[in-house]
Motif scaffolding. Structure first.
Motif, PDB file in Angstrom:
ATOM      1  N   ALA A  49      46.554  36.300  43.343  1.00 33.86           N
ATOM      2  CA  ALA A  49      45.514  37.104  42.694  1.00 33.86           C
ATOM      3  C   ALA A  49      44.172  36.806  43.348  1.00 33.86           C
ATOM      4  O   ALA A  49      43.914  35.666  43.745  1.00 33.86           O
ATOM      5  N   THR A  50      43.345  37.822  43.450  1.00 30.07           N
ATOM      6  CA  THR A  50      42.011  37.649  44.016  1.00 30.07           C
ATOM      7  C   THR A  50      40.994  38.405  43.175  1.00 30.07           C
ATOM      8  O   THR A  50      41.329  39.373  42.475  1.00 30.07           O
ATOM      9  N   ILE A  51      39.758  37.957  43.275  1.00 31.32           N
ATOM     10  CA  ILE A  51      38.673  38.596  42.540  1.00 31.32           C
ATOM     11  C   ILE A  51      37.389  38.387  43.314  1.00 31.32           C
ATOM     12  O   ILE A  51      37.216  37.367  43.987  1.00 31.32           O
ATOM     13  N   TYR A  52      36.480  39.362  43.237  1.00 31.56           N
ATOM     14  CA  TYR A  52      35.194  39.229  43.904  1.00 31.56           C
ATOM     15  C   TYR A  52      34.219  38.543  42.962  1.00 31.56           C
ATOM     16  O   TYR A  52      34.131  38.889  41.792  1.00 31.56           O
ATOM     17  N   GLY A  53      33.505  37.558  43.480  1.00 27.51           N
ATOM     18  CA  GLY A  53      32.575  36.817  42.646  1.00 27.51           C
ATOM     19  C   GLY A  53      31.513  37.695  42.009  1.00 27.51           C
ATOM     20  O   GLY A  53      31.000  37.372  40.936  1.00 27.51           O
ATOM     21  N   GLY A  54      31.212  38.814  42.658  1.00 21.92           N
ATOM     22  CA  GLY A  54      30.219  39.730  42.123  1.00 21.92           C
ATOM     23  C   GLY A  54      30.782  40.727  41.125  1.00 21.92           C
ATOM     24  O   GLY A  54      30.043  41.592  40.632  1.00 21.92           O
ATOM     25  N   GLY A  55      32.070  40.596  40.817  1.00 19.51           N
ATOM     26  CA  GLY A  55      32.696  41.484  39.837  1.00 19.51           C
ATOM     27  C   GLY A  55      33.521  42.566  40.503  1.00 19.51           C
ATOM     28  O   GLY A  55      33.518  42.723  41.715  1.00 19.51           O
ATOM     29  N   GLY A  56      34.248  43.323  39.689  1.00 23.09           N
ATOM     30  CA  GLY A  56      35.082  44.383  40.223  1.00 23.09           C
ATOM     31  C   GLY A  56      36.540  44.184  39.859  1.00 23.09           C
ATOM     32  O   GLY A  56      36.903  43.253  39.142  1.00 23.09           O
ATOM     33  N   THR A  57      37.364  45.056  40.390  1.00 21.62           N
ATOM     34  CA  THR A  57      38.781  45.036  40.052  1.00 21.62           C
ATOM     35  C   THR A  57      39.502  43.926  40.788  1.00 21.62           C
ATOM     36  O   THR A  57      39.395  43.825  42.016  1.00 21.62           O
ATOM     37  N   PRO A  58      40.247  43.099  40.095  1.00 18.66           N
ATOM     38  CA  PRO A  58      41.024  42.068  40.782  1.00 18.66           C
ATOM     39  C   PRO A  58      42.276  42.651  41.431  1.00 18.66           C
ATOM     40  O   PRO A  58      42.701  43.764  41.105  1.00 18.66           O
ATOM     41  N   TYR A  59      42.843  41.896  42.341  1.00 15.22           N
ATOM     42  CA  TYR A  59      44.087  42.270  42.996  1.00 15.22           C
ATOM     43  C   TYR A  59      45.174  41.284  42.560  1.00 15.22           C
ATOM     44  O   TYR A  59      44.916  40.098  42.412  1.00 15.22           O
ATOM     45  N   TYR A  60      46.388  41.803  42.389  1.00  8.73           N
ATOM     46  CA  TYR A  60      47.523  40.965  42.020  1.00  8.73           C
ATOM     47  C   TYR A  60      48.712  41.287  42.918  1.00  8.73           C
ATOM     48  O   TYR A  60      48.924  42.431  43.312  1.00  8.73           O
ATOM     49  N   SER A  61      49.513  40.276  43.187  1.00  4.10           N
ATOM     50  CA  SER A  61      50.770  40.552  43.865  1.00  4.10           C
ATOM     51  C   SER A  61      51.712  41.231  42.872  1.00  4.10           C
ATOM     52  O   SER A  61      51.608  41.052  41.656  1.00  4.10           O
ATOM     53  N   GLU A  62      52.643  42.000  43.401  1.00  2.00           N
ATOM     54  CA  GLU A  62      53.576  42.719  42.533  1.00  2.00           C
ATOM     55  C   GLU A  62      54.415  41.754  41.695  1.00  2.00           C
ATOM     56  O   GLU A  62      54.788  42.065  40.567  1.00  2.00           O
ATOM     57  N   SER A  63      54.679  40.586  42.230  1.00  2.00           N
ATOM     58  CA  SER A  63      55.553  39.638  41.538  1.00  2.00           C
ATOM     59  C   SER A  63      54.906  39.030  40.290  1.00  2.00           C
ATOM     60  O   SER A  63      55.615  38.494  39.433  1.00  2.00           O
ATOM     61  N   VAL A  64      53.573  39.114  40.186  1.00  2.00           N
ATOM     62  CA  VAL A  64      52.907  38.507  39.030  1.00  2.00           C
ATOM     63  C   VAL A  64      52.169  39.527  38.172  1.00  2.00           C
ATOM     64  O   VAL A  64      51.669  39.184  37.093  1.00  2.00           O
ATOM     65  N   LYS A  65      52.105  40.749  38.633  1.00  3.59           N
ATOM     66  CA  LYS A  65      51.357  41.771  37.903  1.00  3.59           C
ATOM     67  C   LYS A  65      51.906  41.918  36.486  1.00  3.59           C
ATOM     68  O   LYS A  65      53.108  42.010  36.281  1.00  3.59           O
TER      69      LYS A  65
END
Length: 126
Positions: A49-65
């Motif tokens: 999972a990733t997220i931008y420190g300034g905010g916004g939509t995070p990203y997830y791998s399909e295996s953990v979504k």
């Protein structure tokens, strides 16, 4: 220099939950991508999972979504990973990582992440 310290790993049974935390020492937290990666024995490291420190939509791998949630406290410069409905295949060393200054678009590829924590072990048993 960016220093990252993870905590919160441990051992749980299938279906259990864990919450990982990562304190990031940087003066530019909101201009960096933050991510959680994991590596199981004899497997390649993968982005979770990733997220931008300034905010916004995070990203997830399909295996953990749908099971994992990444969140952050920008004041405390801390990024969390809430892990629910854990499975044995979630077992591995979990690493927190930070990019250099970025404008966003924090995808799951590790090549964009320059700074890494020491890792925290997560073990999920049957």
């Amino acid at each position: 220099q960016v220093h990252l310290v993870e905590s919160g790993g441990g051992s749980v049974q299938t279906g259990g939950s864990l919450r990982l935390s990562c304190v990031v020492s940087t003066i530019a937290y909101t201009r960096r991508c933050m991510g959680w990666f994991r590596q199981a024995p004899e497997k390649e490291r993968e982005g979770v999972a990733t997220i931008y420190g300034g905010g916004g939509t995070p990203y997830y791998s399909e295996s953990v979504k749908g099971r994992f949630t990444i969140s952050q406290d920008t004041t405390a410069k801390t990024v969390h990973l809430q892990m629910n409905s854990l499975k044995p295949e979630d077992t591995g060393m979990y690493y927190c990582a930070s990019s250099t200054n970025s404008n966003g678009g924090c995808t799951l590829g590790s090549q964009g992440f320059r700074y890494w924590g020491q890792g925290t072990q997560v073990t999920v048993s049957l």
